[in-house]
Design a protein around this motif. Structure first.
Motif, PDB file in Angstrom:
ATOM      1  N   TYR A 198       0.837  -1.191   0.000  1.00  0.00           N
ATOM      2  CA  TYR A 198       0.000   0.000   0.000  1.00  0.00           C
ATOM      3  C   TYR A 198       0.876   1.245   0.000  1.00  0.00           C
ATOM      4  O   TYR A 198       2.042   1.209   0.382  1.00  0.00           O
ATOM      5  N   ALA A 199       0.283   2.351  -0.423  1.00  0.00           N
ATOM      6  CA  ALA A 199       0.901   3.667  -0.289  1.00  0.00           C
ATOM      7  C   ALA A 199       0.302   4.338   0.932  1.00  0.00           C
ATOM      8  O   ALA A 199      -0.819   4.022   1.352  1.00  0.00           O
ATOM      9  N   VAL A 200       1.043   5.267   1.510  1.00  0.00           N
ATOM     10  CA  VAL A 200       0.578   5.923   2.723  1.00  0.00           C
ATOM     11  C   VAL A 200      -0.812   6.516   2.520  1.00  0.00           C
ATOM     12  O   VAL A 200      -1.130   7.063   1.457  1.00  0.00           O
ATOM     13  N   ASP A 201      -1.679   6.352   3.529  1.00  0.00           N
ATOM     14  CA  ASP A 201      -3.050   6.861   3.517  1.00  0.00           C
ATOM     15  C   ASP A 201      -3.906   6.223   2.436  1.00  0.00           C
ATOM     16  O   ASP A 201      -4.847   6.829   1.946  1.00  0.00           O
ATOM     17  N   ALA A 202      -3.597   4.990   2.043  1.00  0.00           N
ATOM     18  CA  ALA A 202      -4.375   4.324   1.005  1.00  0.00           C
ATOM     19  C   ALA A 202      -4.608   2.866   1.369  1.00  0.00           C
ATOM     20  O   ALA A 202      -3.840   2.267   2.118  1.00  0.00           O
ATOM     21  N   SER A 203      -5.676   2.288   0.827  1.00  0.00           N
ATOM     22  CA  SER A 203      -5.950   0.872   1.014  1.00  0.00           C
ATOM     23  C   SER A 203      -4.937   0.041   0.230  1.00  0.00           C
ATOM     24  O   SER A 203      -4.277   0.544  -0.687  1.00  0.00           O
ATOM     25  N   PRO A 204      -4.805  -1.243   0.557  1.00  0.00           N
ATOM     26  CA  PRO A 204      -3.864  -2.095  -0.183  1.00  0.00           C
ATOM     27  C   PRO A 204      -4.146  -2.086  -1.683  1.00  0.00           C
ATOM     28  O   PRO A 204      -5.299  -2.103  -2.115  1.00  0.00           O
ATOM     29  N   SER A 205      -3.082  -2.053  -2.466  1.00  0.00           N
ATOM     30  CA  SER A 205      -3.227  -1.976  -3.920  1.00  0.00           C
ATOM     31  C   SER A 205      -2.485  -3.094  -4.651  1.00  0.00           C
ATOM     32  O   SER A 205      -2.513  -3.147  -5.882  1.00  0.00           O
ATOM     33  N   SER A 206      -1.837  -3.990  -3.914  1.00  0.00           N
ATOM     34  CA  SER A 206      -1.131  -5.111  -4.550  1.00  0.00           C
ATOM     35  C   SER A 206      -1.049  -6.263  -3.558  1.00  0.00           C
ATOM     36  O   SER A 206      -1.292  -6.106  -2.360  1.00  0.00           O
ATOM     37  N   GLY A 207      -0.688  -7.436  -4.084  1.00  0.00           N
ATOM     38  CA  GLY A 207      -0.537  -8.611  -3.249  1.00  0.00           C
ATOM     39  C   GLY A 207      -1.632  -9.636  -3.490  1.00  0.00           C
ATOM     40  O   GLY A 207      -2.500  -9.458  -4.358  1.00  0.00           O
ATOM     41  N   GLU A 208      -1.596 -10.711  -2.701  1.00  0.00           N
ATOM     42  CA  GLU A 208      -2.599 -11.768  -2.841  1.00  0.00           C
ATOM     43  C   GLU A 208      -2.801 -12.475  -1.503  1.00  0.00           C
ATOM     44  O   GLU A 208      -1.856 -12.915  -0.856  1.00  0.00           O
ATOM     45  N   LEU A 209      -4.075 -12.576  -1.118  1.00  0.00           N
ATOM     46  CA  LEU A 209      -4.468 -13.244   0.119  1.00  0.00           C
ATOM     47  C   LEU A 209      -5.377 -14.413  -0.235  1.00  0.00           C
ATOM     48  O   LEU A 209      -6.263 -14.280  -1.088  1.00  0.00           O
ATOM     49  N   ARG A 210      -5.172 -15.570   0.412  1.00  0.00           N
ATOM     50  CA  ARG A 210      -5.972 -16.751   0.108  1.00  0.00           C
ATOM     51  C   ARG A 210      -6.624 -17.305   1.364  1.00  0.00           C
ATOM     52  O   ARG A 210      -6.038 -17.318   2.438  1.00  0.00           O
ATOM     53  N   LEU A 211      -7.866 -17.769   1.184  1.00  0.00           N
ATOM     54  CA  LEU A 211      -8.598 -18.466   2.226  1.00  0.00           C
ATOM     55  C   LEU A 211      -8.906 -19.864   1.712  1.00  0.00           C
ATOM     56  O   LEU A 211      -9.488 -20.015   0.629  1.00  0.00           O
ATOM     57  N   ARG A 212      -8.520 -20.893   2.485  1.00  0.00           N
ATOM     58  CA  ARG A 212      -8.634 -22.282   2.005  1.00  0.00           C
ATOM     59  C   ARG A 212      -9.506 -23.094   2.944  1.00  0.00           C
ATOM     60  O   ARG A 212      -9.444 -22.939   4.165  1.00  0.00           O
ATOM     61  N   ASP A 213     -10.313 -23.989   2.336  1.00  0.00           N
ATOM     62  CA  ASP A 213     -11.156 -24.871   3.142  1.00  0.00           C
ATOM     63  C   ASP A 213     -10.486 -26.232   3.344  1.00  0.00           C
ATOM     64  O   ASP A 213      -9.326 -26.437   2.947  1.00  0.00           O
TER      65      ASP A 213
ATOM     66  N   ASP B 203     -10.175 -26.130  -1.632  1.00  0.00           N
ATOM     67  CA  ASP B 203     -10.802 -25.066  -2.418  1.00  0.00           C
ATOM     68  C   ASP B 203     -10.430 -23.720  -1.807  1.00  0.00           C
ATOM     69  O   ASP B 203     -10.252 -23.602  -0.585  1.00  0.00           O
ATOM     70  N   GLU B 204     -10.350 -22.685  -2.645  1.00  0.00           N
ATOM     71  CA  GLU B 204      -9.876 -21.391  -2.166  1.00  0.00           C
ATOM     72  C   GLU B 204     -10.710 -20.233  -2.713  1.00  0.00           C
ATOM     73  O   GLU B 204     -11.247 -20.311  -3.824  1.00  0.00           O
ATOM     74  N   VAL B 205     -10.759 -19.171  -1.935  1.00  0.00           N
ATOM     75  CA  VAL B 205     -11.093 -17.853  -2.471  1.00  0.00           C
ATOM     76  C   VAL B 205      -9.835 -17.010  -2.335  1.00  0.00           C
ATOM     77  O   VAL B 205      -9.115 -17.106  -1.335  1.00  0.00           O
ATOM     78  N   ARG B 206      -9.574 -16.217  -3.351  1.00  0.00           N
ATOM     79  CA  ARG B 206      -8.378 -15.396  -3.383  1.00  0.00           C
ATOM     80  C   ARG B 206      -8.767 -13.934  -3.490  1.00  0.00           C
ATOM     81  O   ARG B 206      -9.549 -13.555  -4.374  1.00  0.00           O
ATOM     82  N   LEU B 207      -8.242 -13.125  -2.586  1.00  0.00           N
ATOM     83  CA  LEU B 207      -8.464 -11.679  -2.624  1.00  0.00           C
ATOM     84  C   LEU B 207      -7.220 -11.039  -3.212  1.00  0.00           C
ATOM     85  O   LEU B 207      -6.114 -11.234  -2.693  1.00  0.00           O
ATOM     86  N   LEU B 208      -7.405 -10.273  -4.304  1.00  0.00           N
ATOM     87  CA  LEU B 208      -6.289  -9.633  -4.997  1.00  0.00           C
ATOM     88  C   LEU B 208      -6.538  -8.132  -5.094  1.00  0.00           C
ATOM     89  O   LEU B 208      -7.380  -7.695  -5.890  1.00  0.00           O
ATOM     90  N   PRO B 209      -5.855  -7.317  -4.288  1.00  0.00           N
ATOM     91  CA  PRO B 209      -5.997  -5.866  -4.427  1.00  0.00           C
ATOM     92  C   PRO B 209      -5.543  -5.419  -5.811  1.00  0.00           C
ATOM     93  O   PRO B 209      -4.492  -5.847  -6.295  1.00  0.00           O
ATOM     94  N   ARG B 210      -6.339  -4.572  -6.438  1.00  0.00           N
ATOM     95  CA  ARG B 210      -5.998  -4.065  -7.778  1.00  0.00           C
ATOM     96  C   ARG B 210      -5.607  -2.598  -7.747  1.00  0.00           C
ATOM     97  O   ARG B 210      -4.872  -2.125  -8.603  1.00  0.00           O
ATOM     98  N   SER B 211      -6.125  -1.870  -6.781  1.00  0.00           N
ATOM     99  CA  SER B 211      -5.789  -0.455  -6.617  1.00  0.00           C
ATOM    100  C   SER B 211      -6.172  -0.070  -5.207  1.00  0.00           C
ATOM    101  O   SER B 211      -6.697  -0.881  -4.444  1.00  0.00           O
ATOM    102  N   ALA B 212      -5.920   1.179  -4.857  1.00  0.00           N
ATOM    103  CA  ALA B 212      -6.317   1.655  -3.542  1.00  0.00           C
ATOM    104  C   ALA B 212      -7.831   1.758  -3.408  1.00  0.00           C
ATOM    105  O   ALA B 212      -8.346   1.961  -2.309  1.00  0.00           O
ATOM    106  N   LEU B 213      -8.547   1.582  -4.529  1.00  0.00           N
ATOM    107  CA  LEU B 213     -10.001   1.662  -4.516  1.00  0.00           C
ATOM    108  C   LEU B 213     -10.686   0.310  -4.599  1.00  0.00           C
ATOM    109  O   LEU B 213     -11.808   0.156  -4.101  1.00  0.00           O
ATOM    110  N   SER B 214     -10.045  -0.677  -5.222  1.00  0.00           N
ATOM    111  CA  SER B 214     -10.771  -1.907  -5.531  1.00  0.00           C
ATOM    112  C   SER B 214      -9.905  -3.153  -5.391  1.00  0.00           C
ATOM    113  O   SER B 214      -8.677  -3.088  -5.336  1.00  0.00           O
ATOM    114  N   PHE B 215     -10.600  -4.299  -5.361  1.00  0.00           N
ATOM    115  CA  PHE B 215      -9.937  -5.590  -5.324  1.00  0.00           C
ATOM    116  C   PHE B 215     -10.790  -6.592  -6.102  1.00  0.00           C
ATOM    117  O   PHE B 215     -11.971  -6.348  -6.374  1.00  0.00           O
TER     118      PHE B 215
END
Length: 343
Positions: A286-301, A305-317
């Protein structure tokens, strides 16, 4: 509401450590390396029908469970995040509503002052009820366990809020937060360079966001003149959200400087009575004062099986559903807005 403009958790605790220098040999602040590896329970299940329902809990875990802005060399002031670039050392922040609230609370305690406002009085326990900035009240207690007039191992700081609003952009807060100092390292001028606390929430309720109960441990250390490290270990912390309940039993390990930062999460994430394994494949940046904008987080059962959260910008994922062993996602939800999960 865009939480990314708020500073975060442990500026607050650092502000208190500026009360004095202390003496003798203090416990060392040793931060564990790495994060926990979670194991999903047998009933944990992610499928095409429920994958989208994980977007909110995961986004809130990132925005509420992660923190930066740890050791503020300005002495724990309540300067706005827009002033971060002018601070002399680490002052970056990832968004966290809890952290913003606690920073405001501890901002009532100015460097070099006791709860009652006098300087370095040798009084073991001090309690004061303070008006919150906008409305409501905040009871603050400081137990100087060894009477050394400085934050040191064994000292306890507690807060109890009643309809407390510190900022018009923050929700009203009720309930409490208590932390016990395990170790603190102060520079020669009394400013903090490292901190280790065990803490807990007691019906800590954020209007419209839910209630937190339970324990965590936090370590913070200034690594260089311009960077600091934070680690939080949530220890079965119960989170009652407007849409359900979650259990945070994971670690957050972050490193930040005045402009950017990154962090990883790892361990167990409880939803619907089941535990899922949460892991960071690529650190969230992330950049200062902004939401995460890169990286990858995974939740596994339990079945892989997985859901993957991928930040795309400080506004969206994006959120993707990957069946076990699949070569490509079976479901993609793109351009989900961070703000949609923080109101």
């Amino acid at each position: 509401m865009n939480l990314s403009r708020f500073p975060t958790l442990i500026v607050a605790a650092a502000a208190l450590t500026a009360c004095g220098g202390g003496g003798g040999t203090a416990p060392t602040v040793d931060i564990p390396n790495g994060v926990r590896s979670g194991v999903a329970t047998a009933g944990a299940d992610i499928n095409a029908g429920n994958a989208a329902s994980f977007a909110g809990p995961l986004a809130r875990a990132v925005l509420t469970g992660a923190s930066g802005d740890l050791l503020d060399p300005t002495g724990g002031t309540t300067a706005s995040p827009s002033a971060a670039a002018g601070r002399p050392a680490m002052a970056a922040a990832t968004p966290t509503l809890v952290g913003a609230t606690l920073m405001h609370w501890l901002g009532h305690l100015q460097a070099g002052q006791t709860v009652a406002g006098s300087r370095r009085q040798a009084l073991a326990v001090q309690t004061e009820v303070l008006p919150c900035t906008v409305s409501g009240t905040l009871q603050v207690s400081f137990d100087d366990a060894d009477g050394d007039q400085a934050i040191s191992a064994g000292d306890v700081i507690a807060f109890l809020a009643t309809a407390c609003v510190e900022d018009p952009a923050l929700p009203a807060i009720n309930g409490g937060f208590t932390m016990t100092v395990n170790a603190a390292t102060l520079a020669s001028d009394g400013e903090p360079t490292a901190l280790d606390v065990s803490a807990s929430f007691q019906d800590f309720t954020l209007a419209g966001y839910g209630t937190l109960n339970g324990a965590f441990r936090l370590w913070a250390r200034q690594e260089t003149a311009a960077s600091a490290r934070l680690r939080i270990s949530y220890l079965g912390t119960q989170v009652s959200e407007p849409t359900g309940a979650a259990v945070y039993d994971f670690d957050v390990d972050g490193l930040a400087n005045v402009a950017t930062g990154s962090f990883e999460l790892g361990g167990g994430f409880g939803l619907g009575g089941q535990t899922y394994a949460i892991a960071t494949v690529t650190r969230l940046g992330y950049a200062v004062d902004a939401s995460p904008s890169s990286g990858e987080l995974r939740l596994r059962d339990a079945g892989g099986d997985e859901v993957r959260l991928l930040p795309r910008s400080a506004l969206s994922f994006d959120l993707e559903y990957w069946p076990a062993g699949a070569a490509q996602p079976a479901l993609v939800l793109d351009d989900l807005l961070w703000d949609d999960y923080t109101d």
